[in-house]
Scaffold this motif. Structure first.
Motif, PDB file in Angstrom:
ATOM      1  N   GLY A 262       0.826  -1.209   0.000  1.00 61.63           N
ATOM      2  CA  GLY A 262       0.000   0.000   0.000  1.00 61.63           C
ATOM      3  C   GLY A 262       0.852   1.248   0.000  1.00 61.63           C
ATOM      4  N   LEU A 265       2.116   2.135  -3.296  1.00 67.80           N
ATOM      5  CA  LEU A 265       1.091   2.655  -4.197  1.00 67.80           C
ATOM      6  C   LEU A 265       0.694   4.105  -3.897  1.00 67.80           C
TER       7      LEU A 265
ATOM      8  N   LYS B 245      -4.036  14.762   7.235  1.00 65.77           N
ATOM      9  CA  LYS B 245      -4.823  13.532   7.085  1.00 65.77           C
ATOM     10  C   LYS B 245      -5.870  13.706   5.981  1.00 65.77           C
ATOM     11  N   ILE B 248      -4.110  13.760   2.528  1.00 71.60           N
ATOM     12  CA  ILE B 248      -3.767  12.397   2.092  1.00 71.60           C
ATOM     13  C   ILE B 248      -5.021  11.670   1.616  1.00 71.60           C
ATOM     14  N   ALA B 251      -6.062  12.989  -1.732  1.00 70.98           N
ATOM     15  CA  ALA B 251      -5.143  12.584  -2.789  1.00 70.98           C
ATOM     16  C   ALA B 251      -5.406  11.131  -3.173  1.00 70.98           C
ATOM     17  N   ILE B 252      -5.708  10.316  -2.169  1.00 69.98           N
ATOM     18  CA  ILE B 252      -5.964   8.899  -2.430  1.00 69.98           C
ATOM     19  C   ILE B 252      -7.301   8.720  -3.157  1.00 69.98           C
ATOM     20  N   LYS B 258      -4.858   2.308  -8.654  1.00 71.01           N
ATOM     21  CA  LYS B 258      -3.632   1.919  -7.962  1.00 71.01           C
ATOM     22  C   LYS B 258      -3.516   2.654  -6.618  1.00 71.01           C
ATOM     23  N   THR B 259      -3.709   3.980  -6.691  1.00 73.48           N
ATOM     24  CA  THR B 259      -3.585   4.783  -5.476  1.00 73.48           C
ATOM     25  C   THR B 259      -4.688   4.430  -4.483  1.00 73.48           C
ATOM     26  N   GLY B 262      -3.835   1.300  -2.752  1.00 74.42           N
ATOM     27  CA  GLY B 262      -2.767   1.589  -1.787  1.00 74.42           C
ATOM     28  C   GLY B 262      -3.325   2.246  -0.546  1.00 74.42           C
ATOM     29  N   GLY B 263      -4.238   3.194  -0.744  1.00 70.07           N
ATOM     30  CA  GLY B 263      -4.835   3.913   0.380  1.00 70.07           C
ATOM     31  C   GLY B 263      -5.552   2.964   1.318  1.00 70.07           C
ATOM     32  N   LEU B 265      -4.825  -0.080   1.813  1.00 66.98           N
ATOM     33  CA  LEU B 265      -3.842  -0.921   2.511  1.00 66.98           C
ATOM     34  C   LEU B 265      -3.102  -0.183   3.629  1.00 66.98           C
ATOM     35  N   VAL B 266      -2.963   1.159   3.527  1.00 68.66           N
ATOM     36  CA  VAL B 266      -2.218   1.892   4.570  1.00 68.66           C
ATOM     37  C   VAL B 266      -3.141   2.632   5.527  1.00 68.66           C
ATOM     38  N   ASP B 268      -4.729   1.998   8.248  1.00 66.93           N
ATOM     39  CA  ASP B 268      -4.458   1.936   9.690  1.00 66.93           C
ATOM     40  C   ASP B 268      -3.236   2.764  10.071  1.00 66.93           C
ATOM     41  N   ALA B 269      -2.199   2.671   9.234  1.00 65.68           N
ATOM     42  CA  ALA B 269      -0.967   3.406   9.521  1.00 65.68           C
ATOM     43  C   ALA B 269      -1.259   4.900   9.607  1.00 65.68           C
ATOM     44  N   ILE B 270      -2.141   5.372   8.724  1.00 65.49           N
ATOM     45  CA  ILE B 270      -2.432   6.806   8.690  1.00 65.49           C
ATOM     46  C   ILE B 270      -3.372   7.228   9.817  1.00 65.49           C
TER      47      ILE B 270
END
Lengths: 331, 331
Positions: A262, A265, B245, B248, B251-252, B258-259, B262-263, B265-266, B268-270
């Motif tokens: 992720g 990407l 936040k 981001i 943007a996602i 693709k983006t 990715g968004g 998948l990440v 939780d991190a964000i």
């Protein structure tokens, strides 16, 4: 129309300054660009023989770690000081540098000179707004004057209003006061007094207090604050942005395969972030309240930023904003 | 040992305050918890019949938009004021509230009372540091005293040092002064004078100036500043975090497939990001310089935060830090 350029200021001087200047000169044959610096060094990076580029040779320059006021007073032959002197004497119309910010503020104040009724100039940048109907706002003072009086903040609000009208074509720009609460009686003594002055000033459109957490939310066209707070707040934005990018990167790196994929990407979406909040990269700063445009870009500026800022300098000269400010602050 | 709790302060009062208090009381049978508020309302949320929970009934409370000083002076029967009075009279040892911050500062100052030689108390939070060897630092003043004098900043540095020693077990904690440059002579008049006082004070370990862009980089254990700047800087961090936040997320959302993938998948991190910079969620604030622990959590606090802050209050009481501060500022 002549723009005086400190060719020796900045991390990539004179190379990037000279190349960026040539870019600008190619597109503006009616404007003269004067490069102040070591002639042989400057000439090395000029590829065309443009008639609207001139070099004024000097060996001296102001270093990044020079004491600003002392350097401006003593290094009379420094590229930045010579350029400022020519603006003062009417041999040039505007000053641009990527050098020592404090020294440029001092050169603007002590050499170019302020409008008679502006007590202190301010550093102002256009920052991005991320919601609401506004995409940008003017933020000042970023640190030219760290011991502000209420009347300084009022004068900066009037100067910022002229800028927003003439440069950003906003008919009746709104002015907010950065404060630690939205109610009228909030803040420290300085800001309570500044509030009253701003509220009672007929030549501006005063919105009221704006809290720091709403800075980027596009509530107003101009936000004024003292130079200490403005500088601290701006650097907090930069620091928070760079910390968050690091935290996201770490979270992605330490995550599982899913998170790592992720991260790959969304890399581009995240990398845009830092730049949008780095005021130096979104157009530098202008020293406002002095008799001619004095513009600053970051020490790390490359040719594109130099060209962009020189275009901005031209637009400021063409807009007549300096005359309008001079009228507002004439005796 | 008795902790006085304003059961009526906060967006989710009394429900979440009462439930969080019961959580704490179950694990600390040797500590008494006194809930101040509307008895029938408070009782509704108590499920066990714990002998270490007591209710002091009152109909009055301070509202979020009450004028702080006036409310504390006039609403003598408000839950927060009654709780503070009992601390002053020695009937309780500490005060906790999720209510009006300004009123709690006023109740701490006017009712609980300050140490004789502390001119102004300060609001202090433990903030996260994201690099270097430190994971946390103490930041004060967050706004208890917006018109600071140099000596206030010195006193806050000494108080913060005691806190870091006793609560965070740091032997010789370093103190930094928030400033707009790192050199000794930087800043406005207030901070130049504060610098000299801090440098010459033998009871603290003074590091020097810390720039706002380095706030989160873990350079020191304690950072002091005046309440206006501290509040503006803290809210700038919160605002920048929440803006980023949003940027981001946008943007996602506006990116390609693709983006977007990715968004997802990440995500939780964000989503962890915001909370780590929201000081209210990382442990609230303590009013430092008053004769007893006075702790504050955010108005939106739920039961877990209430329990957590009551544990923290207990640890402060057990640590002896209040006695050490009292000694340092005795006459």
């Amino acid at each position: 129309m002549r723009i005086a350029i400190d060719a020796m200021g900045g991390d990539h001087a004179p190379k990037e300054i000279v190349i960026g200047t040539e870019y600008a000169a190619r597109n503006n044959s009616d404007i003269n660009y004067v490069l102040y610096g070591e002639e042989s060094e400057v000439r090395k990076y000029l590829t065309d023989d443009l008639s609207n580029i001139e070099i004024i040779h000097t060996n001296e320059k102001i270093e990044a770690d020079d004491d600003p006021v002392r350097a401006v007073r003593r290094k009379k032959e420094a590229s930045m000081v010579l350029a400022a002197s020519d603006v003062k004497e009417g041999k040039a119309d505007a000053l641009f540098s990527c050098g020592n910010t404090g020294a440029l503020v001092a050169a603007g104040l002590l050499v170019v000179g302020r409008f008679p009724n502006v007590d202190r100039p301010a550093l102002m940048s256009t920052l991005p707004a991320f919601s609401g109907s506004r995409q940008e706002f003017e933020f000042l003072d970023l640190g030219a004057n760290s011991d502000a009086k209420p009347v300084n903040i009022l004068q900066h609000a009037i100067l910022g209003t002229h800028y927003a009208k003439d440069i950003r074509q906003i008919e009746n720009p709104t002015v907010g006061l950065l404060n630690i609460g939205t109610e009228e009686n909030k803040g420290n003594d300085l800001n309570k007094k500044a509030y009253n002055l701003l509220r009672d000033e007929p030549s501006i459109n005063f919105y009221g207090n704006v809290e720091a957490r709403d800075l980027l939310n596009g509530l107003v066209d101009i936000i004024v604050t003292d130079g200490f707070t403005g500088n601290a707040v701006l650097k907090t934005m930069e620091g928070t942005t760079s910390t968050m990018k690091k935290v996201i990167a770490d979270a992605i790196l330490s995550g599982g395969l899913k998170t790592k994929l992720g991260g790959f990407l969304v890399k581009d979406a995240i990398s845009q972030l830092g730049d949008s909040l780095d005021y130096d990269k979104v157009g530098g700063a202008i020293l406002i309240g002095v008799k001619a445009p004095v513009l600053k870009s970051h020490g790390s500026s490359k040719r594109e930023v130099v060209e962009y800022t020189l275009e901005k300098t031209k637009n400021i000269l063409l807009s007549g904003v300096i005359d309008h400010m001079a009228e507002a602050f004439s005796e």
